[in-house]
Design an enzyme around this catalytic site. Structure first.
Site, PDB file in Angstrom:
ATOM      1  N   ALA A   1      46.475  38.975  42.858  1.00  0.00           N
ATOM      2  CA  ALA A   1      46.333  37.654  43.483  1.00  0.00           C
ATOM      3  C   ALA A   1      46.056  36.568  42.452  1.00  0.00           C
ATOM      4  O   ALA A   1      46.604  35.466  42.525  1.00  0.00           O
ATOM      5  CB  ALA A   1      45.219  37.693  44.531  1.00  0.00           C
ATOM      6  N   SER A   2      45.202  36.875  41.484  1.00  0.00           N
ATOM      7  CA  SER A   2      44.838  35.830  40.520  1.00  0.00           C
ATOM      8  C   SER A   2      46.025  35.446  39.650  1.00  0.00           C
ATOM      9  O   SER A   2      46.049  34.362  39.069  1.00  0.00           O
ATOM     10  CB  SER A   2      43.673  36.294  39.647  1.00  0.00           C
TER      11      SER A   2
ATOM     12  N   HIS B   1      45.240  45.062  45.232  1.00  0.00           N
ATOM     13  CA  HIS B   1      46.208  44.324  44.412  1.00  0.00           C
ATOM     14  C   HIS B   1      46.619  45.187  43.218  1.00  0.00           C
ATOM     15  O   HIS B   1      45.831  45.982  42.708  1.00  0.00           O
ATOM     16  CB  HIS B   1      45.587  43.030  43.877  1.00  0.00           C
TER      17      HIS B   1
ATOM     18  N   HIS C   1      44.869  33.967  50.919  1.00  0.00           N
ATOM     19  CA  HIS C   1      44.357  34.367  49.597  1.00  0.00           C
ATOM     20  C   HIS C   1      44.789  33.365  48.538  1.00  0.00           C
ATOM     21  O   HIS C   1      45.959  33.270  48.211  1.00  0.00           O
ATOM     22  CB  HIS C   1      44.867  35.770  49.242  1.00  0.00           C
TER      23      HIS C   1
ATOM     24  N   GLU D   1      39.468  45.700  47.895  1.00  0.00           N
ATOM     25  CA  GLU D   1      39.924  44.792  46.843  1.00  0.00           C
ATOM     26  C   GLU D   1      40.028  45.529  45.513  1.00  0.00           C
ATOM     27  O   GLU D   1      40.045  44.894  44.460  1.00  0.00           O
ATOM     28  CB  GLU D   1      38.910  43.628  46.725  1.00  0.00           C
TER      29      GLU D   1
ATOM     30  N   TYR E   1      37.883  31.868  45.471  1.00  0.00           N
ATOM     31  CA  TYR E   1      38.270  32.840  46.507  1.00  0.00           C
ATOM     32  C   TYR E   1      37.385  32.673  47.751  1.00  0.00           C
ATOM     33  O   TYR E   1      37.863  32.588  48.875  1.00  0.00           O
ATOM     34  CB  TYR E   1      38.110  34.278  45.997  1.00  0.00           C
TER      35      TYR E   1
ATOM     36  N   HIS F   1      43.248  45.830  51.601  1.00  0.00           N
ATOM     37  CA  HIS F   1      43.212  44.807  50.552  1.00  0.00           C
ATOM     38  C   HIS F   1      43.172  45.438  49.163  1.00  0.00           C
ATOM     39  O   HIS F   1      42.102  45.716  48.619  1.00  0.00           O
ATOM     40  CB  HIS F   1      41.978  43.922  50.780  1.00  0.00           C
TER      41      HIS F   1
ATOM     42  N   ARG G   1      34.420  45.337  38.799  1.00  0.00           N
ATOM     43  CA  ARG G   1      34.927  46.665  38.444  1.00  0.00           C
ATOM     44  C   ARG G   1      33.853  47.640  37.996  1.00  0.00           C
ATOM     45  O   ARG G   1      34.147  48.788  37.682  1.00  0.00           O
ATOM     46  CB  ARG G   1      35.969  46.515  37.333  1.00  0.00           C
TER      47      ARG G   1
ATOM     48  N   HIS H   1      37.514  39.026  51.526  1.00  0.00           N
ATOM     49  CA  HIS H   1      36.168  38.886  50.950  1.00  0.00           C
ATOM     50  C   HIS H   1      35.145  38.694  52.074  1.00  0.00           C
ATOM     51  O   HIS H   1      34.325  37.772  52.039  1.00  0.00           O
ATOM     52  CB  HIS H   1      36.127  37.741  49.931  1.00  0.00           C
TER      53      HIS H   1
END
Lengths: 359, 359
Positions: free
Chosen positions: B72-73, B8, B178, B284, B194, B6, B290, B223
């Site tokens: 994804a967002s 992105h 997702h 992720e 999510y 996972h 972060r 998640h």
């Protein structure tokens, strides 16, 4: 003393549901029924509905008092008009009051609010006040999504909700954030909508400044806080990335979690990550899951058993089973203190008489 | 080998976002832009965007290969028309393909689907097929709510989605369930939407008969499965109360969870309740959270560290870090097997030559 902060009257006599069906049929036909003699419920029916359910389980599991509210899935605020919702809420709350009158040692009332999609939350304040001041209730269930799965209301941190919060603060009562049934086919009520709403509310509180405006406002997030404790690192990290205060300062004076998590590893996680000051014992019984876990031979919702199986010190145990509930629901604390004083006085009088006899 | 299922491309060069902004402006003005030379992205820009982010973190954390998809967002299927969504998906997927071409040992592609509210899922099948057959992708991200927080599509178990599932089965590729950003102010994207979508999808699978119709269809719920493992007792109990088969028979051959849970107690719970066969390592990264956890001094999303800290036997460790990913993504397995064979052949030739020299 063991206080269960989360019980619903899921076993109410059939006449209540008959009234609801008549009310919904009436609404469709253009009228709004109130509860009436036609749907009379006798005291014995109430006793029967509880003796073989909540009361039996209280005795079997060793719990003392349940904070008791109308069946959450039946609130269905999305059905009918605001008047429909008000009359339905009144009928349900009045019935809870009768339960508490019949069993004052076993139950204390929390009310359903007469919410309705698009209706101002201020309109719920009157029923809240009636229930607290006239019926002796100690809190309310607040539905963050009166649309039933379409999420059309503003977030709980929006000023939209402030008039209700003002009344909650004035009365010094908390709310359990609790959605009702879902009319969105995406969301199974107890398996998705309930849990999602818990998670959603927490994240709203995390991103908003509600508790700056209402420092004494208190919410219980049920079902163990939805996904929140499992993702506690995510929430701590999101708060940090979003430049929010640490969660302890931001919301842990105002937000509490119950223990409606139906397996030992879940409760173990909850106790590990959430401070004991923020956990209230709850079982949601008789509720979402009613059967016996074949892996343990015990009821899934016998959540006390999970707590008993974990290494809890006495201080934390007392907080989770009693003290936190009395702190979050000050009107419960006042009632219990009064009852304890009466009890002490009753016990003291014969003793004094005894002394007199002997002197 | 350690496969992160996972990741992105959250660090894509700025030109991609510039194209998106132009596309959205164009849509409002009545046109639908495609990616063009105006928004050219050089190979060096791609390298720079990864070297100090995903690649640096792969090296630092000791992971080998990331299953990599567009941010994804930013999928934001609710923006614009179906054509808008198609062209945006093509641009994002083509960029992932370039990443994989530049770093074939570090990344393998998973595509964004050109979903759009109200559009038939069958329309996503062509882009899925292009990505798999022409670009070598191994799976897709499927958004159960293209409306972005209004949940207007049918549940994932509805026949509405079947044409896409038929293509997934034909191509033998799984989907990660997702959602994207939320345009419903109730739902914070990474903190609520999510996680709610993960929980929602699981409950849909629990109540539906999708895997009777598609016994080989496979989904990853990211998640850490949303709220599901934390409430595993609730889901086992609900399945039982609803007279569904045990979860192992009902869905554990088809549904998998990643390890994107950002604290040790969460991962510990996941490993306790979900069979090792159903867990795929994922981080992720670079993603939702972060920053560094002040409690540990390590990145919240360094999920490998949590797994390394827990007592995992070698067999389970191998499943979680590699074998399950190769089983759920058969096209990845085929690619890795081919590469390993080539590597073995290359290594074998000099050895044989060496023998020849000595003989």
């Amino acid at each position: 003393m063991i206080i269960d902060c989360h019980g619903h009257y899921t076993t109410a006599p059939a006449a209540l549901q008959k009234f609801r069906e008549a009310q919904i049929a009436g609404f469709k036909a253009g009228s709004d029924l109130s509860m009436s003699a036609e749907f009379k419920i006798g005291d014995d029916e109430i006793r029967n509905s509880l003796e073989n359910a909540q009361l039996k389980l209280q005795r079997a599991r060793g719990t003392d008092l349940t904070i008791f509210s109308p069946r959450a899935s039946a609130m269905a605020h999305h059905i009918g008009s605001e008047t429909t919702s008000l009359r339905w809420s009144q009928a349900c709350n009045d019935l809870i009051h009768r339960v508490v009158e019949l069993y004052p040692d076993n139950f204390v009332g929390v009310c359903q609010l007469p919410q309705s999609p698009g209706a101002a939350p201020a309109h719920s304040a009157a029923e809240l006040e009636r229930c607290v001041r006239e019926l002796g209730f100690i809190g309310c269930n607040l539905n963050p999504d009166p649309s039933g799965g379409h999420w059309t209301s503003p977030p709980l941190t929006d000023r939209h909700w402030y008039p209700l919060y003002e009344k909650m603060v004035e009365l010094d009562v908390p709310a359990m954030v609790h959605v009702s049934s879902s009319c969105n086919p995406n969301f199974h009520a107890t398996g998705a909508h309930y849990i999602n709403a818990d998670t959603t509310a927490f994240m709203q509180f995390l991103t908003g400044d509600l508790f700056v405006d209402f420092p004494t406002l208190r919410f219980i997030i049920p079902h163990g806080g939805g996904a929140v404790p499992y993702h506690w690192g995510r929430y701590r990290g999101l708060a940090q990335d979003l430049k929010r205060p640490p969660l302890a300062d931001l919301l842990l004076k105002n937000v509490f979690f119950d223990t409606c998590v139906y397996h030992l590893p879940g409760i173990e996680l909850l106790l590990k990550v959430i401070p004991a000051d923020n956990i209230l014992f709850g079982s949601e019984m008789v509720g979402a899951v009613r059967s016996i876990d074949p892996e343990t031979g015990q009821y899934f919702d016998d959540t006390k058993r999970y707590l008993d199986a974990l290494p809890l010190n006495e201080a934390d145990r007392h907080k989770i089973f009693e003290a936190n509930a009395r702190r979050v629901f000050p009107r419960l604390d006042a009632r219990l203190a009064k009852r304890q004083a009466q009890f002490a006085e009753r016990n003291a009088q014969p003793a004094r008489q005894g002394v007199n006899h002997e002197s």
